[in-house]
Write a protein that holds these residues in place. Structure first.
Motif, short mmCIF file in Angstrom:
data_model
loop_
_atom_site.label_atom_id
_atom_site.label_comp_id
_atom_site.label_asym_id
_atom_site.label_seq_id
_atom_site.Cartn_x
_atom_site.Cartn_y
_atom_site.Cartn_z
N GLU A 6 0.83 -1.20 0.00
CA GLU A 6 0.00 0.00 0.00
C GLU A 6 0.87 1.26 0.00
O GLU A 6 2.00 1.24 0.49
CB GLU A 6 -0.91 0.05 1.23
N SER A 7 0.29 2.32 -0.51
CA SER A 7 0.93 3.63 -0.46
C SER A 7 -0.14 4.70 -0.52
O SER A 7 -1.31 4.40 -0.80
CB SER A 7 1.92 3.80 -1.62
N GLY A 8 0.26 5.93 -0.23
CA GLY A 8 -0.67 7.04 -0.37
C GLY A 8 -1.26 7.56 0.92
O GLY A 8 -1.99 8.55 0.92
N LEU A 18 -7.65 11.95 0.07
CA LEU A 18 -6.46 11.14 -0.09
C LEU A 18 -6.79 10.00 -1.04
O LEU A 18 -7.94 9.54 -1.09
CB LEU A 18 -5.99 10.55 1.24
N ARG A 19 -5.79 9.57 -1.78
CA ARG A 19 -5.96 8.38 -2.61
C ARG A 19 -4.93 7.35 -2.21
O ARG A 19 -3.73 7.59 -2.29
CB ARG A 19 -5.83 8.69 -4.10
N LEU A 20 -5.42 6.21 -1.78
CA LEU A 20 -4.56 5.10 -1.43
C LEU A 20 -4.41 4.19 -2.63
O LEU A 20 -5.34 4.01 -3.42
CB LEU A 20 -5.14 4.31 -0.26
N SER A 21 -3.21 3.62 -2.76
CA SER A 21 -2.95 2.66 -3.82
C SER A 21 -2.44 1.36 -3.20
O SER A 21 -1.82 1.37 -2.14
CB SER A 21 -1.89 3.19 -4.79
N CYS A 22 -2.72 0.28 -3.88
CA CYS A 22 -2.23 -1.02 -3.44
C CYS A 22 -1.81 -1.79 -4.69
O CYS A 22 -2.64 -2.08 -5.55
CB CYS A 22 -3.32 -1.77 -2.69
N THR A 78 -3.11 -2.91 -9.71
CA THR A 78 -3.28 -1.92 -8.65
C THR A 78 -4.75 -1.69 -8.35
O THR A 78 -5.59 -1.63 -9.27
CB THR A 78 -2.61 -0.59 -9.05
N TYR A 80 -7.23 1.01 -6.05
CA TYR A 80 -7.19 2.34 -5.47
C TYR A 80 -8.35 2.54 -4.50
O TYR A 80 -9.41 1.92 -4.65
CB TYR A 80 -7.29 3.41 -6.57
N GLN A 82 -10.07 6.02 -3.33
CA GLN A 82 -10.19 7.47 -3.32
C GLN A 82 -11.09 7.87 -2.17
O GLN A 82 -12.24 7.46 -2.11
CB GLN A 82 -10.76 7.97 -4.64
N THR A 116 -1.13 1.20 5.61
CA THR A 116 -0.66 2.57 5.46
C THR A 116 -1.49 3.46 6.38
O THR A 116 -2.72 3.33 6.45
CB THR A 116 -0.74 3.04 3.99
#
Length: 122
Positions: A6-8, A18-22, A78, A80, A82, A116
């Motif tokens: 994960e990031s973001g 915020l937008r998280l990504s995996c 990926t 996401y 949002q 995250t």
């Protein structure tokens, strides 16, 4: 085997986004349902959102419905998350998960990321 990263995450103000990504390793990402869960300090892990692998249908927890959108890009392996109109109660560690079952139950997911941190200030 699927590995998830994960990031973001980060710090946001109430009302912000915020937008998280995996991102997943492996070539079978497109055949997994993907979910996002979160765990706040002193609380149990709870479901946030999930997206199916076959038709990208989605399901959301009532607490985030209308503020959060889950999506996936199978070409990029990926998923996401949002998050808009953030609230202090959204503060938690957010985890993505992969599983064969399209489900809101964490036990139905086989693979988990490391998480995250999302912190929302009032």
């Amino acid at each position: 085997q699927v590995q998830l990263v994960e990031s973001g995450g980060g710090l946001a103000q109430a009302g912000g986004s915020l937008r998280l990504s995996c991102t997943a390793s492996g070539r079978t990402f497109s055949t997994y349902a993907m979910g996002w869960f979160r765990q706040a300090p002193g609380k149990e892990r709870e479901f946030v959102a999930t997206i199916n692998w076959s038709d990208s249908s989605t399901h959301y927890a009532d607490s985030v419905k209308g503020r959060v959108t889950i999506s996936r890009d199978n070409a990029k392996n990926t998923v996401y998350l949002q998050m808009n109109s953030l609230k202090p109660e959204d503060t938690a560690v957010y985890y993505c998960a992969a599983g064969r079952m399209y489900s809101i139950i964490s036990d139905h997911y086989n693979y988990w990321g490391q998480g995250t941190q999302v912190t929302v200030s009032s």
